[in-house]
Design a protein around this motif. Structure first.
Motif, PDB file in Angstrom:
ATOM      1  N   ARG A  49       0.824  -1.209   0.000  1.00 15.96           N
ATOM      2  CA  ARG A  49       0.000   0.000   0.000  1.00 15.96           C
ATOM      3  C   ARG A  49       0.863   1.267   0.000  1.00 15.96           C
ATOM      4  NH1 ARG A  49      -5.056  -1.615   4.053  1.00 15.96           N
ATOM      5  NH2 ARG A  49      -6.166  -2.871   2.474  1.00 15.96           N
ATOM      6  N   SER A  50       1.954   1.254   0.738  1.00 17.11           N
ATOM      7  CA  SER A  50       2.868   2.400   0.724  1.00 17.11           C
ATOM      8  C   SER A  50       3.463   2.608  -0.668  1.00 17.11           C
ATOM      9  CB  SER A  50       3.988   2.197   1.751  1.00 17.11           C
ATOM     10  OG  SER A  50       3.474   2.154   3.061  1.00 17.11           O
ATOM     11  N   SER A  51       3.833   1.495  -1.298  1.00 16.29           N
ATOM     12  CA  SER A  51       4.394   1.594  -2.650  1.00 16.29           C
ATOM     13  C   SER A  51       3.361   2.107  -3.645  1.00 16.29           C
ATOM     14  CB  SER A  51       4.905   0.212  -3.095  1.00 16.29           C
ATOM     15  OG  SER A  51       5.940  -0.237  -2.247  1.00 16.29           O
ATOM     16  N   ALA A  52       2.104   1.645  -3.469  1.00 15.53           N
ATOM     17  CA  ALA A  52       1.032   2.128  -4.347  1.00 15.53           C
ATOM     18  C   ALA A  52       0.813   3.624  -4.165  1.00 15.53           C
ATOM     19  CB  ALA A  52      -0.258   1.374  -4.066  1.00 15.53           C
ATOM     20  N   GLY A  53       0.884   4.097  -2.921  1.00 17.88           N
ATOM     21  CA  GLY A  53       0.744   5.529  -2.662  1.00 17.88           C
ATOM     22  C   GLY A  53       1.845   6.330  -3.315  1.00 17.88           C
ATOM     23  N   ILE A  54       3.083   5.782  -3.204  1.00 13.75           N
ATOM     24  CA  ILE A  54       4.214   6.455  -3.853  1.00 13.75           C
ATOM     25  C   ILE A  54       4.013   6.462  -5.370  1.00 13.75           C
ATOM     26  CG2 ILE A  54       6.688   6.319  -4.294  1.00 13.75           C
ATOM     27  CD1 ILE A  54       6.977   5.137  -1.462  1.00 13.75           C
ATOM     28  N   ALA A  55       3.500   5.367  -5.921  1.00 12.34           N
ATOM     29  CA  ALA A  55       3.244   5.297  -7.366  1.00 12.34           C
ATOM     30  C   ALA A  55       2.216   6.327  -7.790  1.00 12.34           C
ATOM     31  CB  ALA A  55       2.778   3.894  -7.738  1.00 12.34           C
ATOM     32  N   ILE A  56       1.172   6.495  -6.956  1.00  9.15           N
ATOM     33  CA  ILE A  56       0.151   7.504  -7.271  1.00  9.15           C
ATOM     34  C   ILE A  56       0.773   8.894  -7.256  1.00  9.15           C
ATOM     35  CG2 ILE A  56      -1.947   8.620  -6.421  1.00  9.15           C
ATOM     36  CD1 ILE A  56      -2.835   5.867  -5.388  1.00  9.15           C
ATOM     37  N   LEU A  57       1.588   9.179  -6.241  1.00  7.25           N
ATOM     38  CA  LEU A  57       2.249  10.483  -6.157  1.00  7.25           C
ATOM     39  C   LEU A  57       3.170  10.696  -7.350  1.00  7.25           C
ATOM     40  CD1 LEU A  57       2.862  13.086  -4.624  1.00  7.25           C
ATOM     41  CD2 LEU A  57       4.603  11.831  -3.319  1.00  7.25           C
ATOM     42  N   ALA A 936      13.303  13.896  -4.455  1.00  8.59           N
ATOM     43  CA  ALA A 936      14.046  13.508  -3.254  1.00  8.59           C
ATOM     44  C   ALA A 936      13.090  12.978  -2.188  1.00  8.59           C
ATOM     45  CB  ALA A 936      14.835  14.703  -2.720  1.00  8.59           C
ATOM     46  N   LEU A 937      11.940  13.625  -2.056  1.00 10.41           N
ATOM     47  CA  LEU A 937      10.959  13.184  -1.070  1.00 10.41           C
ATOM     48  C   LEU A 937      10.453  11.786  -1.401  1.00 10.41           C
ATOM     49  CD1 LEU A 937       9.116  13.787   1.350  1.00 10.41           C
ATOM     50  CD2 LEU A 937       7.504  14.853  -0.244  1.00 10.41           C
ATOM     51  N   MET A 938      10.180  11.528  -2.685  1.00  5.19           N
ATOM     52  CA  MET A 938       9.693  10.203  -3.061  1.00  5.19           C
ATOM     53  C   MET A 938      10.761   9.130  -2.864  1.00  5.19           C
ATOM     54  SD  MET A 938       7.140  10.765  -6.323  1.00  5.19           S
ATOM     55  CE  MET A 938       8.018  12.105  -7.110  1.00  5.19           C
ATOM     56  N   ILE A 939      12.021   9.483  -3.161  1.00  2.00           N
ATOM     57  CA  ILE A 939      13.106   8.525  -2.897  1.00  2.00           C
ATOM     58  C   ILE A 939      13.195   8.228  -1.404  1.00  2.00           C
ATOM     59  CG2 ILE A 939      15.621   8.238  -2.919  1.00  2.00           C
ATOM     60  CD1 ILE A 939      15.624   9.859  -5.549  1.00  2.00           C
ATOM     61  N   LEU A 940      13.080   9.299  -0.602  1.00  9.06           N
ATOM     62  CA  LEU A 940      13.118   9.119   0.850  1.00  9.06           C
ATOM     63  C   LEU A 940      11.963   8.240   1.312  1.00  9.06           C
ATOM     64  CD1 LEU A 940      14.293   9.830   3.626  1.00  9.06           C
ATOM     65  CD2 LEU A 940      12.865  11.903   3.608  1.00  9.06           C
ATOM     66  N   ALA A 942      10.418   6.019  -0.460  1.00  7.68           N
ATOM     67  CA  ALA A 942      10.684   4.651  -0.911  1.00  7.68           C
ATOM     68  C   ALA A 942      11.678   3.956   0.001  1.00  7.68           C
ATOM     69  CB  ALA A 942      11.198   4.677  -2.350  1.00  7.68           C
ATOM     70  N   VAL A 943      12.746   4.701   0.371  1.00  7.77           N
ATOM     71  CA  VAL A 943      13.759   4.129   1.273  1.00  7.77           C
ATOM     72  C   VAL A 943      13.132   3.789   2.611  1.00  7.77           C
ATOM     73  CG1 VAL A 943      15.866   4.658   2.563  1.00  7.77           C
ATOM     74  CG2 VAL A 943      15.703   5.263   0.149  1.00  7.77           C
ATOM     75  N   LEU A 944      12.319   4.715   3.141  1.00  6.31           N
ATOM     76  CA  LEU A 944      11.658   4.472   4.427  1.00  6.31           C
ATOM     77  C   LEU A 944      10.715   3.281   4.334  1.00  6.31           C
ATOM     78  CD1 LEU A 944      10.882   8.128   5.582  1.00  6.31           C
ATOM     79  CD2 LEU A 944      12.625   6.567   6.505  1.00  6.31           C
ATOM     80  N   THR A 945      10.022   3.180   3.194  1.00  5.18           N
ATOM     81  CA  THR A 945       9.114   2.047   3.012  1.00  5.18           C
ATOM     82  C   THR A 945       9.868   0.727   3.039  1.00  5.18           C
ATOM     83  OG1 THR A 945       7.564   3.367   1.713  1.00  5.18           O
ATOM     84  CG2 THR A 945       7.443   0.979   1.433  1.00  5.18           C
ATOM     85  N   VAL A 946      10.994   0.707   2.325  1.00  2.46           N
ATOM     86  CA  VAL A 946      11.811  -0.521   2.304  1.00  2.46           C
ATOM     87  C   VAL A 946      12.333  -0.837   3.697  1.00  2.46           C
ATOM     88  CG1 VAL A 946      13.933  -1.558   1.430  1.00  2.46           C
ATOM     89  CG2 VAL A 946      12.429  -0.288  -0.114  1.00  2.46           C
ATOM     90  N   LYS A 947      12.835   0.209   4.384  1.00  3.10           N
ATOM     91  CA  LYS A 947      13.374  -0.017   5.734  1.00  3.10           C
ATOM     92  C   LYS A 947      12.296  -0.540   6.677  1.00  3.10           C
ATOM     93  CE  LYS A 947      17.295   3.172   5.884  1.00  3.10           C
ATOM     94  NZ  LYS A 947      17.891   4.345   6.560  1.00  3.10           N
ATOM     95  N   LYS A 948      11.123   0.101   6.613  1.00  6.68           N
ATOM     96  CA  LYS A 948      10.035  -0.344   7.482  1.00  6.68           C
ATOM     97  C   LYS A 948       9.632  -1.777   7.159  1.00  6.68           C
ATOM     98  CE  LYS A 948       7.907   4.075   8.677  1.00  6.68           C
ATOM     99  NZ  LYS A 948       6.671   4.891   8.622  1.00  6.68           N
ATOM    100  N   TYR A 949       9.607  -2.086   5.863  1.00  2.12           N
ATOM    101  CA  TYR A 949       9.239  -3.453   5.475  1.00  2.12           C
ATOM    102  C   TYR A 949      10.239  -4.461   6.021  1.00  2.12           C
ATOM    103  CZ  TYR A 949       8.697  -7.632   2.663  1.00  2.12           C
ATOM    104  OH  TYR A 949       8.571  -8.935   2.261  1.00  2.12           O
ATOM    105  N   LYS A 950      11.520  -4.134   5.830  1.00  5.15           N
ATOM    106  CA  LYS A 950      12.552  -5.056   6.321  1.00  5.15           C
ATOM    107  C   LYS A 950      12.489  -5.185   7.834  1.00  5.15           C
ATOM    108  CE  LYS A 950      15.933  -4.558   2.589  1.00  5.15           C
ATOM    109  NZ  LYS A 950      17.304  -4.117   2.227  1.00  5.15           N
ATOM    110  N   GLY A 951      12.294  -4.019   8.512  1.00  2.72           N
ATOM    111  CA  GLY A 951      12.218  -4.065   9.980  1.00  2.72           C
ATOM    112  C   GLY A 951      11.059  -4.913  10.453  1.00  2.72           C
TER     113      GLY A 951
END
Length: 962
Positions: A49-57, A936-940, A942-951
């Motif tokens: 869902r986070s990735s989908a939101g980023i895709a929409i943005l 930069a915000l979208m990259i951030l 995405a990075v946060l999404t990946v980190k949260k997913y891994k965590g």
């Protein structure tokens, strides 16, 4: 030209739909993913869902960028450029507007020296229009509301004239606003209180206030509609339920019943009455002689934002009037050579060329069939007919003419005397000595006319033809000024379309006169030409690049034209209203609109495909000041890509488009003609008096200063092109845009416009002469209006002002017209744009369409192949882009159009030191900065999404292991 409207907005939105659809698809897919992943494990679900939101943005940002840098790029650029006009420039323009009024207001009548008023005069000002006068006109020629406007009453007060406030309050209370005569809809109501609303107390108070009275009558016209010739067919309201202000069959340029009653009331109570007609269209003013109490009359066309100060100056005597009429004033506008052939005439056998347009107000679709107009009067337009018909004994002049062309009184008197004419080669020279024989200082105008020899049944000729004019300096009583006049013999020639197919100076006596107006000869000399001179290929006119010969045979049509032969024996037949509304089959076979125009039908197999995208190391800036024929142009043009050429041609509304491959910058063009107005930013300049008032000054120096002032303010605004001056002929007094056009006479209009063009050019601003050509009525102007006129009248009357402004003003840009020339759109007429404008006159510059609304017949392919270089629209339409980009014929035409555009632009203020900016525009820089931040915000994210997913995944794994 048309201003921006809701139709434009809807069309722009339409161009954005594909991008919005793309975003919609991404949005729907993302939402589906969000919904479908409900059954997925929580950790993955949140990541998805986070990735989908980023895709929409990301999709949203991408869509906005594609729209802003795509279909909206031009409009955003136009809306973000907003230079500021300096106070100094505005102050100078305001002062010049007053000066134009001082010399352009015309004194028509002044019995018993009724004017000027006595010192410290008090004045009763009657007429509702006195509180709501005409400042100009509506449409693209309207004034900016950003500046203070001097009203008619304020102009009088500033001159020390006290006005009756009780009267003014009475009119304001009756109605405060003027009914709108706009581009999209018109209310022709003329507010005027009925006579029974004037109380006895009001009149008695007025009589006690002053013995002097002034009556103001105003008429306003504008773009989009001609003045009504039958008020029963249009929207208007009478001022009383007891009578009709305009009975059936009445026209807009005669008095309403309420106005008649008001004048009766004023004349019954005051012995010294001044009538002020405030309007650009020549009104029926015969009533001023029906009342002995009307001692004086004044013509004050649209006064702009400061011109009414001049009215006060003239009434008070601070300024001695020196204006002269730029049109003839006739007594019966329904009894002119044009009256039966002006207005709406629709063909009844052109069904296959029907197009569907939309009403600008209701947005309702309506079918349009080709219309037509017959210029049956030939060369006998305005004063030329009345002077010639009088000399032939066909009419009694005084029965028909109220005020001649070039007429105007003064508070002093002048005499003019000609010297003998000296003939030297192809030139005639003489002096005119003007002496002030009165007791007040003032200015006079030297009007020079020719009366050529005429053979019954031969080349049509008027007995009065303005050939030169000059205005004197201010002359003190008893002082004289000598003005030198030089006339080229070729300027006395007439065009013979039948035999010589060239200009011809026939043998015989040429009477050269100086006149107080077109009718009153002050002095006259005769020059005899012993042999006929034909200006053919072996002897072209000195001002022509190639010989002028028949180019418009196809435009004459099946029309009977008015002839002087046998004392206008064919007058009734020629000037009658059309009996047939069917186009001939021969003409029909040549009619072109978008339904049957195929550019491939006009390809030349021998044309060679030019080079594109060459990457040569040359920029447009290097060609500033270079000759049009400089060989470096070809090297530069080789760099252009097809896409760049198409954009430069297609997107030229209020601008010229940039082209990176040659370093061409985008420029901004703005509307006129009485000011310089940016329709996108809202920035506008001081509004000058109407073109009619400028022409009525008969002062070339003032016209040049007008152009300089426009140029200065345009430069302040960062504007390089000015959609003006408007050059069309006052063929009829009912033409809605007469306030924008100078005169019925091409020499007067052309000379004044040439100076205005030169003035603007001195500031680096290129002026668009418009609307080229024969766009002399608003009715059906964009409804495929087939205009029929004979070659002689086209050249001697309707092209004359354009010719003068091109040759003498060195105009750099032209705006073509909506109407057809014969069966071809004016913007696609090779005869008009290439053969005449470029080849004969030597025009170097580019041609832009009038507003590119398509209307079923405007298209870029036809335009560029026939000399029209650019389309006046700022967004994509059905036909503004070139469809044929594959054939050598079309690509060569594109290349030529771009050369014409760039030649004008590089020699304008846009490429002057300090103005040239080849970088990104401010909004583009801002957009890139925002994109970087959002990226930069979208990259951030995405990075946060990946980190949260891994965590979360690691935490879940640990829990599972425990």
């Amino acid at each position: 030209m048309l201003a921006i409207n809701m139709e434009d907005v809807l069309k722009v939105v339409k161009t954005c739909i594909p991008y919005l659809i793309g975003f919609g698809i991404v949005l729907v897919l993302a939402l589906i993913v969000i919904i479908v992943c409900r059954k997925v494990a929580v950790v993955k679900r949140k990541a998805i869902r986070s990735s989908a939101g980023i895709a929409i943005l990301l999709a949203f940002v991408t869509t906005v960028n594609l729209i802003c840098f795509g279909p909206m790029s031009s409009l955003i650029s136009l809306s973000t450029g907003n230079g500021t006009i300096t106070q100094e420039a505005s102050d100078e323009a305001t002062a010049l507007g007053e000066e134009i009024g001082n010399e352009g207001i015309v004194l028509l009548k002044n019995e018993n020296k009724n004017l000027p008023l006595a010192d410290s005069a008090a004045l009763n000002v009657f007429g509702w229009a006195s509180t709501n006068p005409c400042y100009g006109g509506t449409g693209s020629g309207s004034l900016s509301d950003a500046y203070e406007t001097t009203s008619l009453l304020d102009g009088l007060k500033e001159a020390g004239i006290e006005t009756n406030q009780e009267l003014s309050d009475f009119y304001v209370d009756y109605r405060a606003d003027r009914p709108e005569v706009g581009m999209w809809a018109q209310d022709w109501t003329l507010p005027e209180p009925p006579q029974d609303q004037y109380s006895d107390e009001l009149i008695e108070n007025a009589k006690g206030f002053s013995e002097d009275a002034m009556v103001v009558i105003t008429r306003v016209g504008g773009e989009g509609a001609d003045l009504p010739t039958d008020l029963s067919q249009v929207t208007f309201e009478s001022n009383s339920s007891d009578y009709e202000d305009f009975p059936e069959g009445s026209h807009f340029l005669e008095l309403t019943q309420s106005e008649k009653d008001m004048i009766e009331l004023v004349c019954a109570n005051f012995d010294n009455v001044t009538l002020v007609y405030n309007g650009a269209n020549a009104m029926e003013l015969g009533f001023v002689d029906e009342y002995e109490q009307i001692k004086s009359a004044i013509w004050c066309p649209g006064a702009g934002q400061s011109g009414f100060r001049a009215l006060g100056n003239i009434l008070s005597g601070e300024v001695n009037p020196s204006g002269k009429t730029s049109d003839i004033f006739v007594k019966d506008l329904f009894n002119t050579p044009t009256s039966n052939n002006f207005g709406h005439f629709a063909y009844d056998n052109m069904e296959e060329f029907k197009v569907t347009n939309k009403d600008f107000v209701t947005q309702e679709e309506y079918d349009v069939y080709p219309n037509f107009i017959n210029y049956v009067e030939g060369i006998y337009v305005g004063y030329r007919f009345y002077e010639t018909a009088s000399d032939e004994g066909f009419i009694n002049y005084d029965d028909h003419v109220q005020y001649p062309f070039g007429y105007g009184l003064s508070y002093t008197t002048f005499e003019q005397e000609m010297s003998e004419i000296t003939v030297s080669g192809d030139e005639l020279s003489f002096d005119v000595t003007v002496k002030n024989t009165g007791d007040v200082s003032g200015k006079d105008v030297v009007e020079v006319y020719s009366n050529p020899p005429y053979t019954n049944g031969g080349i049509e000729k008027s007995t009065a033809n303005l050939v030169a004019f000059e205005k004197t300096n201010e002359l003190e009583p008893g002082d004289s000024e000598t003005i030198s006049i030089t006339i080229n013999k070729e300027d006395l020639a007439s065009y013979d379309s039948e035999d010589a197919k060239a200009y011809v100076l026939e043998e015989g006596d040429y009477k050269i006169s100086v006149r107080g107006d077109s009718h009153r000869i002050l002095d006259e000399k005769t020059v005899s030409e012993k042999e006929t001179i034909v200006y053919d290929e072996d002897n072209k006119r000195s001002t022509d690049e190639v010989v002028a010969t028949n180019a418009f045979d196809h435009v004459a049509g099946d029309v009977t034209y008015l002839s002087r032969a046998d004392k206008f024996a064919n007058y009734e037949e020629a000037t009658a209203a059309p009996e047939s509304f069917s186009i001939t089959e021969e003409a029909k076979a040549t009619f072109i609109n978008n339904a049957n125009y195929n550019p491939e039908d006009y390809n030349n197999e021998e044309d060679a495909m030019p080079t594109t995208g060459a990457g040569n190391d040359i920029t447009l800036a290097e060609l500033r000041g270079a000759d049009y024929e400089d060989e470096r142009w070809e090297t530069l043009l080789d760099n252009l890509t097809i896409k760049e050429m198409d954009t430069m041609i297609a997107i030229a509304g209020y601008q010229t488009s940039a082209a990176d491959s040659v370093g061409k910058v985008g420029t901004i063009d703005c509307d006129g003609p009485a000011s310089i107005n940016n329709n996108f930013t809202g920035t506008g300049s001081i509004g000058f008096p109407s073109a009619v008032m400028i022409a009525s000054t008969w002062n070339k120096e003032i016209a040049e200063r007008f152009g300089e002032s426009i140029g200065t303010m345009a430069d302040d605004m960062g504007v390089s092109g000015w959609y003006a001056p408007a050059m069309n002929t006052h063929r009829s007094a009912f033409a809605g845009r007469n306030f924008e056009y100078y005169s019925e006479d091409g020499v007067l209009a052309g000379e004044i416009a040439a100076k205005a063009v030169q003035g603007a050019k001195s500031k680096g601003v290129y002026a668009y002469l418009k609307h080229y050509a024969l766009n002399d009525q608003e009715t059906d102007r964009n409804n495929m209006l087939v205009t029929w006129a004979n070659e002689q009248s086209i050249r001697e009357i309707y092209l004359k002002p354009f010719e003068e402004a091109v040759k003498k003003g060195e105009a750099q840009a032209i705006m073509s017209a909506f109407n057809y020339i014969g069966t071809e759109w004016a913007g696609g007429s090779d005869a008009l744009l290439n053969q005449t404008l470029r080849n004969e006159w030597g025009f170097k510059g580019f041609v832009l369409t009038d507003y590119f609304g398509v209307y079923g017949y405007m298209n870029a392919d036809q335009g560029i192949r026939n000399g029209n270089d650019a389309m006046l629209v700022a967004y994509d339409t059905e036909t503004n882009h070139v469809k044929d980009t594959k054939s050598a014929t079309s690509v060569n035409a594109m290349r030529q159009s771009c050369k014409n555009i760039m030649y004008t632009v590089v020699n304008s203020r846009a490429y002057e030191d300090g103005n040239l900016s080849t970088g990104l525009m401010s909004w583009q820089i801002a957009a890139i900065v925002i994109d970087v931040i959002l990226g930069a915000l979208m990259i951030l994210l995405a990075v946060l999404t990946v980190k949260k997913y891994k965590g979360r995944a690691n935490n879940e794994a640990k829990r599972d292991n425990q």
